[in-house]
Design an enzyme around this catalytic site. Sequence first.
Site, mmCIF file in Angstrom:
data_model
loop_
_atom_site.group_PDB
_atom_site.id
_atom_site.type_symbol
_atom_site.label_atom_id
_atom_site.label_comp_id
_atom_site.label_asym_id
_atom_site.label_seq_id
_atom_site.Cartn_x
_atom_site.Cartn_y
_atom_site.Cartn_z
ATOM 1 C CG ASN A 90 32.953 44.155 32.262
ATOM 2 O OD1 ASN A 90 32.527 43.769 33.344
ATOM 3 N ND2 ASN A 90 32.188 44.806 31.394
ATOM 4 C CB SER B 245 30.042 35.469 38.381
ATOM 5 O OG SER B 245 28.880 35.260 39.155
ATOM 6 C CE1 TYR C 15 27.480 35.369 33.367
ATOM 7 C CE2 TYR C 15 27.289 34.634 35.651
ATOM 8 C CZ TYR C 15 27.634 35.605 34.733
ATOM 9 O OH TYR C 15 28.147 36.809 35.167
ATOM 10 C CB ALA C 16 27.952 28.557 37.038
ATOM 11 C CB SER D 134 31.277 30.856 30.862
ATOM 12 O OG SER D 134 30.487 31.786 31.581
ATOM 13 C CE LYS D 135 31.243 35.986 33.837
ATOM 14 N NZ LYS D 135 32.186 37.028 33.326
ATOM 15 C CB ILE E 89 26.611 44.213 40.784
ATOM 16 C CG1 ILE E 89 27.824 43.536 41.426
ATOM 17 C CG2 ILE E 89 26.893 45.683 40.497
ATOM 18 C CD1 ILE E 89 28.278 44.085 42.759
#
Lengths: 251, 77
Positions: free
Chosen positions: A94, A146, A159-160, A162-163, A192
């Site tokens: 996580n 994500s 970030y995208a 990596s996800k 979230i």
Amino acid sequence: MSRPDLLAGRVALVTGASRGIGAAIAKGLVEAGATVWLAARTEGALDATLVTLNALGAGEARALYFDVADPAAIKQAFGTIQKADRRLDVLVNNAGILKASMIEMASVEMMDETYQVNLRSVLVASQYAARLMARNGGGSIINLTSIMGAQGFAGQAVYAASKAGVIGVTKSLAKEFAARQIRVNAIAPGAIDTALIEGLSEEKRQETVASIGMGRLGTPEDVAGLSVFLASDAARYITGQVIGVDGGMMV
Amino acid sequence: MAEDLHEIVARALMLDRSAITDDLKYNSIPEWDSVAHMALIAELEAAYDVMLDTDDIVAMSSVGTIREILKKYDVEA
């Protein structure tokens, strides 16, 4: 809804467990009766959580402090679990960082850090987890990806990436580990209500809520429910899946 | 007394113990492919209570080299 027998006798590790989604997942697993190693980077960050979780009268919560960006530290953490419990049934990858930046302004250092924390840590932890899980006939690896990993998002290319990588790892390892009865699935949370969202302006926040079919932001507990399910035998024939928890944001 | 290395290799590769020698090499027989190697690593870690480095797992190219590498972990196999 708590079922203290669901994960009784099982041992789990949750990274990034000091707050937000990770803390809620750890709580869900403890409520289901598991022995849960909560991992965080900052020494002492888990003190209060441990007291709360161990007062639930269900499973047991323990603290492990290490930086998931450091492969040697990951190995040491698994060594600790091996010595203490001789088994691992559930790994929840996580821990993650999100640094928004238009791509023209994203530094190479930020790219590397995001890769190390969000993606390489998943690969390295899975190496050790698979061997511990195989000894006891299988296990469940749960990776947090994500909605951005599959859909993209302006200002979040790093970030995208990596996800999206986490989705590739999930599907590959599901195939690689299936014969060893180790299941690998990913959870793709939508918007979230955690520290990651707090930075949004009120206007942006309302815009986000308007894009969610169920008309509210998700809570960390909404994500924890799926984690407990995926960790349990109720999900024993489910592997290689990416499951959205987004209140109807992506249908 | 630690369990005999040949016994562990035989069990992990699902071979008869008599088929195992220190000269037996990884990928030299169909029973010892990369998938079986992972089963063998899990058996070794459980039997000797160690956690092997990735480099050592790659370097374990025969029963003899496994024995040598395990010495680094204070295991006399």
